[in-house]
Design an enzyme around this catalytic site. Structure first.
Site, mmCIF file in Angstrom:
data_model
loop_
_atom_site.group_PDB
_atom_site.id
_atom_site.type_symbol
_atom_site.label_atom_id
_atom_site.label_comp_id
_atom_site.label_asym_id
_atom_site.label_seq_id
_atom_site.Cartn_x
_atom_site.Cartn_y
_atom_site.Cartn_z
ATOM 1 N N VAL A 9 0.860 -1.184 0.000
ATOM 2 C CA VAL A 9 0.000 0.000 0.000
ATOM 3 C C VAL A 9 0.892 1.229 0.000
ATOM 4 C CG1 VAL A 9 -2.048 -1.010 1.070
ATOM 5 C CG2 VAL A 9 -0.209 -0.126 2.520
ATOM 6 N N SER A 10 0.347 2.333 -0.507
ATOM 7 C CA SER A 10 1.165 3.519 -0.737
ATOM 8 C C SER A 10 1.387 4.371 0.508
ATOM 9 C CB SER A 10 0.538 4.386 -1.833
ATOM 10 O OG SER A 10 0.480 3.676 -3.053
ATOM 11 N N THR A 11 0.481 4.304 1.485
ATOM 12 C CA THR A 11 0.616 5.138 2.684
ATOM 13 C C THR A 11 0.536 4.279 3.938
ATOM 14 O OG1 THR A 11 -1.751 5.571 2.994
ATOM 15 C CG2 THR A 11 -0.574 6.991 1.441
#
Length: 205
Positions: A9-11
């Site tokens: 996931v990006s964050t």
């Protein structure tokens, strides 16, 4: 032969649980699931801690399982490099949205799978470009209507404040490196909202 799973996931705020549950449902043991959290899809897989651990564990004959191809990368060239490299090591793939091809002809199966992977990699990168284009178009419309407040942001790529631009790029670098938002906030003495905004912009890219 073992099934090895990868999730990203990006964050830091996003949750990996849905991807992990998908991988388990596909027969991947939890001990063989490798993850990267808070890492943009534009960062090379070879620079991610979780993916590097996966590479150390993987062996010829293993199957890499991912929820979607863009979990590996949102950049076409990176997708191709990773897929080709793992194929050369003798790995195969199970990718959500990618049908299992079994024509009975091994060479034909490989050729068709390669074609589909190339197509999906192309789509992933173009989806990212489309999102960025929509952002630019939205900004232009907001400017025309007098609603655009981007120029007021001190910490941005387009800030008129030289120091603000420098801090912005340092924050971007730290976010991509996987540092926590709170540690970045303290390091550069900026508000948590500023770091969260920049992180969201990177994710949308």
């Amino acid at each position: 032969m073992a099934k090895i799973g990868y999730a990203r996931v990006s964050t830091k705020e996003q949750n990996l649980s849905s991807q992990i549950e998908y991988l388990k449902a596909q027969g991947v043991q939890e001990s063989l699931i490798f993850t990267d959290k808070g890492v943009s899809g534009t960062i090379s897989p070879y620079e991610r801690n979780g993916f590097k651990k996966l590479l150390q564990k993987a062996r010829g004959g293993d199957v890499l399982v991912v929820y979607k191809l863009d979990r590996i990368s949102r950049k076409y060239d990176d997708v191709q490099k990773v897929i080709r490299g793992l194929q050369d090591e003798g790995l195969s793939f199970e990718i959500g949205g990618l049908p299992n091809i079994n024509t009975g002809n091994e060479l034909m199966d490989k050729a068709m799978t390669d074609m589909l992977l190339s197509l999906l990699g192309y789509v992933a990168e173009n989806e990212r470009a489309y999102i960025r284009e929509r952002q630019r178009a939205g900004i232009e419309i907001a400017k025309q209507q007098g609603r655009f407040k981007g120029s007021s942001k001190k910490y941005s790529a387009y800030s008129k404040d030289k120091h603000g631009r420098q801090v912005y790029y340092m924050i971007v670098k730290d976010l991509k490196a996987g540092h926590s938002k709170n540690s970045i906030r303290l390091k550069y003495k900026v508000g948590l909202g500023t770091v969260q905004r920049i992180s969201k912009e990177l994710e949308e890219e």
